[in-house]
Design an enzyme around this catalytic site. Structure first.
Site, PDB file in Angstrom:
ATOM      1  N   ALA A 107      -4.247   7.414  -4.839  1.00 17.27           N
ATOM      2  CA  ALA A 107      -3.073   7.005  -4.926  1.00 17.27           C
ATOM      3  C   ALA A 107      -2.981   5.502  -5.319  1.00 17.27           C
ATOM      4  CB  ALA A 107      -2.028   7.311  -3.723  1.00 17.27           C
ATOM      5  N   ALA A 144       0.781  -1.071  -0.094  1.00 17.14           N
ATOM      6  CA  ALA A 144       0.045  -0.048   0.018  1.00 17.14           C
ATOM      7  C   ALA A 144       0.738   1.438  -0.053  1.00 17.14           C
ATOM      8  CB  ALA A 144      -0.917  -0.048   1.228  1.00 17.14           C
ATOM      9  N   ASN A 145       0.180   2.451   0.221  1.00 18.16           N
ATOM     10  CA  ASN A 145       1.144   3.573   0.331  1.00 18.16           C
ATOM     11  C   ASN A 145       0.395   4.469   1.155  1.00 18.16           C
ATOM     12  OD1 ASN A 145      -0.852   5.240  -0.855  1.00 18.16           O
ATOM     13  ND2 ASN A 145      -0.691   4.102  -2.812  1.00 18.16           N
ATOM     14  N   ARG A 146       0.970   5.782   1.483  1.00 18.37           N
ATOM     15  CA  ARG A 146       0.620   6.480   2.674  1.00 18.37           C
ATOM     16  C   ARG A 146      -0.572   7.308   2.318  1.00 18.37           C
ATOM     17  NH1 ARG A 146       4.676   5.999   6.114  1.00 18.37           N
ATOM     18  NH2 ARG A 146       6.703   5.570   5.241  1.00 18.37           N
ATOM     19  N   SER A 147      -1.399   7.164   1.262  1.00 13.69           N
ATOM     20  CA  SER A 147      -2.501   8.244   1.206  1.00 13.69           C
ATOM     21  C   SER A 147      -3.602   8.036   2.127  1.00 13.69           C
ATOM     22  CB  SER A 147      -2.983   7.878  -0.482  1.00 13.69           C
ATOM     23  OG  SER A 147      -4.314   8.484  -0.387  1.00 13.69           O
TER      24      SER A 147
END
Ligand code: C5P
Length: 419
Positions: free
Chosen positions: A291, A225-228
């Site tokens: 994102a 995943a990412n930090r969005s």
């Protein structure tokens, strides 16, 4: 994919005086319609029930009538009913027609304009907003025929809430097809009635917004995943809705509350997000803020990958995810205005301009997400943002603002462009 509706701050009488014609079609989820009737009435709505023959195989008109405190209508050719109200009056004397559960069969009949019973006749005769809460076996929901019907109906302006992901009533069956929960349906009714108010410069326009990250599974417990945080996307969905647009927000996993007046489709992965966005077409506006993870694991393990002593980490074979913005930007049903975001850590504007062309967007909102951007709290996950809005022949840099203000300004720009 799990779907829910916005949860506006509800007053107990948020549906006061509203007349809901509730069509119950024949599925096991019909038992949830009994609670749905209570929830609608609790908020001040009156509920006039119509049951198909199939529905009566699952729940009784007696129970439905008792909870609705109204007569239950079941027959198309009933002399008594026709003298009483008649199917045309049933179809018109309400503020909204709600079909819950909506079976694959009733969706197919609606898509074809078939009228072989009271429910389908009302659905063809009504000039009121119609909202469907589908419920069916996951295989039936994902069947190309049902998908085609869903698209046809969405194109006809029919609203959808759900279905969600989860266990089916049939034991051992799991997937997408569960009817939305009664409170989610109530919120969808509120959103639908609210969205139908002809106010604001975007009223009558449909918008799709993506927001949040995507989670790409590695195995049942791990994901990429990412930090969005979803803050910017959610704020844009809310701002478009405030200007009167009918907004579908396709959101990855976030911890934010659903924006008021917006239909929220919850997804986990990029592929699910793409499917939900395409299912929400046609639209006038698309703002792709999510994102999206660029890659997913090619071979997701069905079981948790074990740490084996001495064997080192497992190799992860990645494969590219679909580019949703690019797909929408080049789609046969391309919305009139397509807006993308570009989170960059260097050469923000130049990279944004390249993206504009490559993805077929009208605007790219470029933001510097680097640690050195100077934006208070950082852009990714924070509440502030500083963006440059790049158009085909324009470029506008906005000062550092709250994400809500960025959303407000962007919604205003979209409204002026569509005008
Ligand atoms: O290529 P990049 O990820 O930088 O592009 C960012 C823009 O494209 C954003 O609007 C994002 O929502 C969208 N995007 C997408 N699908 C992807 C990757 C990005 O819609 N797979």
């Amino acid at each position: 994919m799990p779907v829910s509706q916005s949860q506006p701050e509800k007053l107990p009488d948020s549906l006061s005086g509203k007349r809901i014609l509730l069509i119950i079609s024949g599925g096991i989820a019909a038992y949830k319609s009994l609670d749905l009737i209570r929830r609608l009435r609790e908020r001040g709505a009156s509920v006039r029930p119509v049951m198909t023959a199939g529905a009566q195989a699952f729940i009784t008109p007696l129970a439905v009538g008792a909870l609705a405190a109204d007569k239950v209508f079941t027959e198309l050719f009933s002399r008594e009913d026709e003298q009483d109200v008649g199917h045309i009056r049933l179809a018109r004397e309400c503020d909204l027609v709600l079909v819950a559960p909506a079976t694959a069969n009733i969706m197919a009949k609606m898509a074809q304009g078939l009228t072989d019973d009271l429910a389908s006749t009302i659905l063809l005769a009504t000039d009121r907003p119609v909202l469907l809460a589908p419920a069916m076996n996951p295989k039936m929901w994902s069947h190309p025929a049902t998908r085609r019907n869903r698209q046809t109906l969405a194109g006809d302006g029919i609203g959808f809430i759900g279905p969600g992901l989860g266990e089916m009533a049939e034991s051992g069956e799991r997937g997408e097809g569960r009817m939305a929960e009664p409170l989610e349906i109530v919120a969808a009714v509120e959103a639908r009635l609210f969205a139908f108010k002809p106010t604001g410069p975007l009223s009558g326009r449909r918008a799709i917004v993506t927001s949040g990250p995507t989670h790409e599974p590695i195995d049942p417990v791990r994901y990429i995943a990412n930090r969005s945080s979803g803050r910017q996307g959610h704020a844009i969905a809310a701002a478009l809705s405030r200007l009167g647009a009918e907004v579908t927000l396709v959101s990855g996993p976030v911890t934010l509350a659903d924006p008021k007046g917006v239909t929220v489709v919850r997804v986990q992965t990029a592929v699910e997000m793409r499917d939900a966005v395409l299912a929400a077409l046609p639209a006038d506006i698309a703002v792709m803020v999510a994102a999206v993870a660029d890659w997913r694991v090619a071979d997701v393990s069905g079981a948790k990958i074990k740490k084996a002593p001495g064997e080192g980490p497992p190799p992860l074979q990645l494969t590219e995810n679909p580019d949703i913005l690019k797909t929408v930007g080049h789609h046969a049903q391309r919305p009139r205005l397509v807006v993308g975001f570009a989170a960059e850590t260097d050469d923000t504007v130049d990279n944004g301009r390249l993206k504009l062309a490559r993805k077929g967007a009208d605007f790219i909102v470029a933001n510097d997400v680097s640690a050195g951007s100077g934006v208070e709290g950082g852009v990714m996950g924070g509440t502030r943002n500083r963006v440059t809005v790049i158009g085909r022949d324009s470029e506008e840099s906005w000062p550092e603002l709250d994400k809500d203000m960025v959303a407000e300004k962007l919604a205003g720009l979209i409204a002026s462009r569509l005008d």
